[in-house]
Design an enzyme around this catalytic site. Structure first.
Site, PDB file in Angstrom:
ATOM      1  CG  HIS A 177      -1.940   1.227   0.902  1.00  0.00           C
ATOM      2  ND1 HIS A 177      -2.937   1.226  -0.046  1.00  0.00           N
ATOM      3  CD2 HIS A 177      -1.932   2.459   1.427  1.00  0.00           C
ATOM      4  CE1 HIS A 177      -3.528   2.417  -0.064  1.00  0.00           C
ATOM      5  NE2 HIS A 177      -2.926   3.180   0.807  1.00  0.00           N
ATOM      6  CG  HIS A 190      -9.051   1.501  -6.784  1.00  0.00           C
ATOM      7  ND1 HIS A 190      -9.270   2.739  -6.232  1.00  0.00           N
ATOM      8  CD2 HIS A 190      -7.930   1.030  -6.195  1.00  0.00           C
ATOM      9  CE1 HIS A 190      -8.321   3.009  -5.340  1.00  0.00           C
ATOM     10  NE2 HIS A 190      -7.489   1.991  -5.316  1.00  0.00           N
ATOM     11  CG  HIS A 200      -6.412   0.448 -15.154  1.00  0.00           C
ATOM     12  ND1 HIS A 200      -6.457  -0.767 -14.517  1.00  0.00           N
ATOM     13  CD2 HIS A 200      -5.487   0.326 -16.131  1.00  0.00           C
ATOM     14  CE1 HIS A 200      -5.627  -1.603 -15.098  1.00  0.00           C
ATOM     15  NE2 HIS A 200      -5.016  -0.971 -16.079  1.00  0.00           N
ATOM     16  NE  ARG A 256      -6.944  -7.996  -9.321  1.00  0.00           N
ATOM     17  CZ  ARG A 256      -6.015  -7.458  -8.531  1.00  0.00           C
ATOM     18  NH1 ARG A 256      -6.216  -7.397  -7.240  1.00  0.00           N
ATOM     19  NH2 ARG A 256      -4.917  -6.962  -9.042  1.00  0.00           N
ATOM     20  NE  ARG A 257      -3.572 -10.029 -10.280  1.00  0.00           N
ATOM     21  CZ  ARG A 257      -2.768  -9.912  -9.227  1.00  0.00           C
ATOM     22  NH1 ARG A 257      -2.975 -10.683  -8.175  1.00  0.00           N
ATOM     23  NH2 ARG A 257      -1.782  -9.046  -9.210  1.00  0.00           N
TER      24      ARG A 257
HETATM   25 FE1  HAS Z   1      -5.926   1.734  -3.838  1.00  0.00          FE
HETATM   26  C1  HAS Z   1      -6.220  -1.710  -4.135  1.00  0.00           C
HETATM   27  C2  HAS Z   1      -7.786   1.636  -0.933  1.00  0.00           C
HETATM   28  C3  HAS Z   1      -5.354   5.103  -3.294  1.00  0.00           C
HETATM   29  C4  HAS Z   1      -3.492   1.708  -6.286  1.00  0.00           C
HETATM   30  N1  HAS Z   1      -5.059   0.302  -4.988  1.00  0.00           N
HETATM   31  C5  HAS Z   1      -5.329  -1.054  -4.969  1.00  0.00           C
HETATM   32  C6  HAS Z   1      -4.523  -1.737  -5.966  1.00  0.00           C
HETATM   33  C7  HAS Z   1      -3.709  -0.782  -6.541  1.00  0.00           C
HETATM   34  C8  HAS Z   1      -4.075   0.489  -5.923  1.00  0.00           C
HETATM   35  C9  HAS Z   1      -2.624  -0.999  -7.602  1.00  0.00           C
HETATM   36  O1  HAS Z   1      -8.706  -0.443   1.104  1.00  0.00           O
HETATM   37  C10 HAS Z   1      -4.603  -3.241  -6.305  1.00  0.00           C
HETATM   38  C11 HAS Z   1      -3.463  -4.007  -5.713  1.00  0.00           C
HETATM   39  C12 HAS Z   1      -3.658  -5.455  -6.142  1.00  0.00           C
HETATM   40  O2  HAS Z   1      -3.220  -5.798  -7.256  1.00  0.00           O
HETATM   41  O3  HAS Z   1      -4.297  -6.208  -5.400  1.00  0.00           O
HETATM   42  N2  HAS Z   1      -6.502   3.100  -2.433  1.00  0.00           N
HETATM   43  C13 HAS Z   1      -7.301   2.880  -1.342  1.00  0.00           C
HETATM   44  C14 HAS Z   1      -7.541   4.128  -0.631  1.00  0.00           C
HETATM   45  C15 HAS Z   1      -6.841   5.100  -1.284  1.00  0.00           C
HETATM   46  C16 HAS Z   1      -6.185   4.459  -2.412  1.00  0.00           C
HETATM   47  C17 HAS Z   1      -8.397   4.327   0.600  1.00  0.00           C
HETATM   48  N3  HAS Z   1      -4.721   3.110  -4.658  1.00  0.00           N
HETATM   49  C18 HAS Z   1      -4.617   4.442  -4.284  1.00  0.00           C
HETATM   50  C19 HAS Z   1      -3.595   5.111  -5.059  1.00  0.00           C
HETATM   51  C20 HAS Z   1      -3.071   4.152  -5.898  1.00  0.00           C
HETATM   52  C21 HAS Z   1      -3.778   2.912  -5.629  1.00  0.00           C
HETATM   53  C22 HAS Z   1      -3.210   6.576  -4.885  1.00  0.00           C
HETATM   54  C23 HAS Z   1      -1.999   4.240  -6.895  1.00  0.00           C
HETATM   55  C24 HAS Z   1      -1.350   5.368  -7.206  1.00  0.00           C
HETATM   56  N4  HAS Z   1      -6.836   0.274  -2.789  1.00  0.00           N
HETATM   57  C25 HAS Z   1      -7.507   0.422  -1.577  1.00  0.00           C
HETATM   58  C26 HAS Z   1      -7.903  -0.892  -1.059  1.00  0.00           C
HETATM   59  C27 HAS Z   1      -7.463  -1.836  -1.969  1.00  0.00           C
HETATM   60  C28 HAS Z   1      -6.806  -1.088  -3.021  1.00  0.00           C
HETATM   61  C29 HAS Z   1      -8.636  -1.201   0.196  1.00  0.00           C
HETATM   62  C30 HAS Z   1      -7.585  -3.375  -1.858  1.00  0.00           C
HETATM   63  C31 HAS Z   1      -8.748  -3.838  -2.665  1.00  0.00           C
HETATM   64  C32 HAS Z   1      -8.759  -5.375  -2.657  1.00  0.00           C
HETATM   65  O4  HAS Z   1      -9.599  -5.922  -1.941  1.00  0.00           O
HETATM   66  O5  HAS Z   1      -7.893  -5.975  -3.314  1.00  0.00           O
HETATM   67  C33 HAS Z   1      -6.758   6.566  -0.864  1.00  0.00           C
HETATM   68  O6  HAS Z   1      -5.424   6.965  -0.739  1.00  0.00           O
HETATM   69  C34 HAS Z   1      -7.503   7.447  -1.853  1.00  0.00           C
HETATM   70  C35 HAS Z   1      -7.490   8.911  -1.448  1.00  0.00           C
HETATM   71  C36 HAS Z   1      -7.757   9.797  -2.628  1.00  0.00           C
HETATM   72  C37 HAS Z   1      -8.718  10.778  -2.655  1.00  0.00           C
HETATM   73  C38 HAS Z   1      -8.909  11.612  -3.894  1.00  0.00           C
HETATM   74  C39 HAS Z   1      -8.459  13.053  -3.683  1.00  0.00           C
HETATM   75  C40 HAS Z   1      -8.548  13.790  -4.962  1.00  0.00           C
HETATM   76  C41 HAS Z   1      -7.531  14.569  -5.474  1.00  0.00           C
HETATM   77  C42 HAS Z   1      -7.722  15.162  -6.852  1.00  0.00           C
HETATM   78  C43 HAS Z   1      -7.751  16.694  -6.859  1.00  0.00           C
HETATM   79  C44 HAS Z   1      -8.091  17.193  -8.246  1.00  0.00           C
HETATM   80  C45 HAS Z   1      -7.239  17.960  -9.004  1.00  0.00           C
HETATM   81  C46 HAS Z   1      -7.676  18.360 -10.392  1.00  0.00           C
HETATM   82  C47 HAS Z   1      -5.932  18.432  -8.566  1.00  0.00           C
HETATM   83  C48 HAS Z   1      -9.516  11.144  -1.497  1.00  0.00           C
HETATM   84  C49 HAS Z   1      -6.268  14.845  -4.757  1.00  0.00           C
HETATM   85  C50 HAS Z   1      -8.660  19.486 -10.346  1.00  0.00           C
HETATM   86  C51 HAS Z   1      -9.075  19.828 -11.739  1.00  0.00           C
HETATM   87  C52 HAS Z   1      -9.718  20.966 -12.041  1.00  0.00           C
HETATM   88  C53 HAS Z   1     -10.147  21.173 -13.459  1.00  0.00           C
HETATM   89  C54 HAS Z   1     -10.009  22.000 -10.994  1.00  0.00           C
HETATM   90 CU    CU Z   2      -3.906  -0.282  -0.492  1.00  0.00          CU
END
Ligand code: HAS
Ligand code: CU
Length: 549
Positions: free
Chosen positions: A224, A376, A378, A439-440
């Site tokens: 993570h 998620h 991607h 998946r997979r």
């Molecule tokens: Fe995740 C599974 C929970 C973030 C990548 N995640 C994965 C896997 C990958 C991955 C690769 O709790 C699969 C691994 C595998 O092969 O089994 N993930 C989370 C949570 C977050 C999260 C709570 N994941 C990421 C990030 C990744 C990533 C970042 C890669 C970079 N994830 C999980 C969980 C699993 C999981 C479980 C396991 C699922 C399972 O059962 O297998 C948090 O960090 C997310 C917080 C993000 C936000 C969004 C904030 C928004 C922002 C955008 C601002 C906008 C802008 C543009 C700047 C709250 C910062 C504005 C534009 C204008 C025009 C104004």
């Molecule tokens: Cu994770």
């Protein structure tokens, strides 16, 4: 104002990271659309048979080269840039960093050979008892060790700067880059232990069997926080560069940006059990504690969302933007670096929300191991991170080479095609996951596909095809820029957004390392220690290896 100049040697060194990263992306991302076409039932397999032996080998190439190689090399190059440019200081021991880089390169080649020879079809998570050729594990170890060595070179450079500037606030891009490298050194202890104490000796025949439950726990100790090693470099650009590029805006709050990075350092590692909710060998109490901490690590991203959007609004209004949202139209969308990162941020938002769904224990029991999870990630690593890195390279490559960006309009088109293709691809994968699709699994061949999946599987193929075009556009722009005879008129300005609040006013406790590092290590020991001691003292080296390909 004349900006600090990196030496030609430093530009070449950082450029070599981008070269390896983009080569890995070129090969790795080729297999993405191929998997999508497979899901859509477009049987391309006869045409690629000489290239690849199975769906799973293709998925391993896709996952390892994209998620582990493209990211690590781009990030180490970008962090090196941020530390030298941010501190206005050459690397303290360039040889050390070069050694680290070449150890990583040797590692990539060592791991790639068995993968391409179909001797390591174990996917990017390489869960045992699936067993790969020893060279695969050795190669990955070298990539990690090489990145550690490069990190030591960055720390040494920073310590040299700190000694000469005891009271100055660390410039934000250097501070955030050092923190990211430090997070990486802490979290990779898990996967290093997994490989060195189990998988490598096992693959060399020195031990007969492994303990899959302990191996998975070591892996997710790293797995993570790995996502924040990927994400934080994109956040550095969103905080400190994008507002400037988007419309000469400013960073909303230097203090808040630093605080969000500190929270990432403290919370990134002690929550890996949210990938192991269905693992029988992890007691529910630890799953519960890790799930609470996962909701905690959500906050620094929300802080980022609010303050980066505030910075962008400031930029939009400076450009004459009006109304609650109309200022968005006034941002520099014609700049490919801006378009790519804004679109990346928008999709990342949805990826983050999906992450919350994943983190919710009972919801996860429905989503785990379904197509929802690739949906998620991607949006997160394949868009929030990857499209941001592409956006950064649209100014970084011209800066490093002195050559003009080739056909910026193509680069803007690349950002939009990635955005549209990913919406179609990821949305259908999320829905397929909710409909129970695993998946997979090569779904195109599955005899059990219910009719309601078919339209979504077709959309997976369509999204994959659009992403294929976008990937080809990106590689064309990068290649033609690197070969461009047209030089930049003058030195490319590095887009650094000043902070609205004077960094000298940033509280000193946001620029001191020891308490935060001790706090991080203490939390990791508290929430991982007891379970690891229990698993290690009851280690069950009972599972032989399997090679199902
Ligand atoms: Fe995740 C599974 C929970 C973030 C990548 N995640 C994965 C896997 C990958 C991955 C690769 O709790 C699969 C691994 C595998 O092969 O089994 N993930 C989370 C949570 C977050 C999260 C709570 N994941 C990421 C990030 C990744 C990533 C970042 C890669 C970079 N994830 C999980 C969980 C699993 C999981 C479980 C396991 C699922 C399972 O059962 O297998 C948090 O960090 C997310 C917080 C993000 C936000 C969004 C904030 C928004 C922002 C955008 C601002 C906008 C802008 C543009 C700047 C709250 C910062 C504005 C534009 C204008 C025009 C104004
Ligand atoms: Cu994770």
């Amino acid at each position: 104002m004349k900006q600090y100049q990196l030496s030609t040697g430093e530009k070449k060194f950082i450029g070599s990271h981008l070269l390896v990263a983009i080569l890995a992306l070129a090969v790795g991302s080729l297999f993405g659309p191929l998997q999508a076409f497979e899901h859509a039932g477009w049987d391309i397999y006869p045409y690629i048979k000489p290239l690849i032996k199975s769906y799973y080998q293709g998925l391993t190439v896709h996952g390892v080269l994209n998620a582990l190689v493209w990211t690590t090399f781009f990030i180490m190059g970008f962090l090196t840039f941020n530390v030298t440019f941010g501190l206005k200081r050459a690397l303290r021991n360039p040889t050390l960093n070069k050694v680290g880089f070449w150890v990583m390169v040797v590692g990539v080649v060592t791991a790639a050979i068995p993968i391409l020879a179909n001797q390591a079809t174990v996917l990017f998570t390489f869960y045992p008892p699936l067993k790969a050729n020893w060279a695969f594990y050795l190669g990955l170890t070298l990539v990690v060790v090489g990145s550690w060595v490069e990190g030591w070179g960055l720390f040494a450079t920073y310590l040299g700067w700190r000694k000469e500037n005891p009271n100055e606030r660390t410039p934000f891009i250097a501070f955030a880059s050092i923190l990211t490298a430090l997070l990486w050194q802490i979290c990779t202890l898990g996967v290093a232990t997994e490989i060195l104490t189990m998988l490598l000796p096992w693959s060399l025949g020195l031990i007969e069997n492994v303990d899959p439950q302990l191996a998975r726990t070591y892996f997710w100790f790293t797995g993570h926080p790995l996502v924040y090693f990927w994400l934080l470099p994109a956040y550095i650009s969103w905080y400190a560069m994008l507002p400037k590029q988007a419309g000469n805006g400013k960073m909303f709050s230097d203090s808040l940006a630093r605080l969000s990075f500190w929270i990432f350092l403290v919370l990134s590692t002690p929550l890996g059990f949210h990938h192991q909710y269905v693992d029988p060998g992890v007691p529910p109490v630890w799953k519960f504690i890790h799930s609470m901490l996962t909701f905690g690590v959500f906050f620094p991203s929300m802080m980022t969302a609010f303050t980066v959007v505030a910075s962008l609004e400031h930029a939009g209004r400076k450009q004459g933007g009006k109304g609650a949202l109309a200022w968005i139209g006034k941002l520099n969308w014609s700049d490919p670096s801006v378009a790519a990162q804004l679109l990346a941020g928008i999709l990342f938002f949805f990826g983050g929300i999906g992450g919350l769904a994943n983190a919710s224990y009972n919801v996860n029991l429905v989503l785990h191991n379904t197509a929802f999870i690739p949906g998620h990630f991607h949006l997160t690593v394949a868009t929030g991170v990857t499209l941001s890195f592409m956006g950064i390279s649209y100014w970084l490559l011209p800066y490093l080479t002195g050559r003009k960006l080739w056909n910026p309009k193509w680069a803007v088109a690349q950002a939009w095609t990635w955005f549209v293709g990913m919406i179609i691809f990821s949305n259908s994968m999320h829905v397929l996951g909710l409909l129970g699709a695993p998946r997979r699994v090569p779904l195109g061949l599955a005899p059990y596909v219910p009719a309601e999946w078919n339209s979504r599987l077709l959309q997976v193929g369509v999204g994959g095809a659009i992403l294929f075009v976008s990937g080809a556009l990106y590689l064309t722009v990068m290649l033609m820029t690197a070969l461009n005879k047209e030089k930049v008129a003058e030195e490319v300005q590095v887009p650094i957004a000043e902070s609205m609040q004077d960094p000298a006013l940033t509280p000193v406790w946001l620029d001191r390392w020891a308490p935060w590092i001790y706090g991080t290590l203490a939390l990791v020991v508290i929430v991982y220690g007891p379970q690891l001691v229990d698993m290690i003292s009851n280690i069950a080296l009972t599972s032989p290896g399997f090679r199902v390909w």
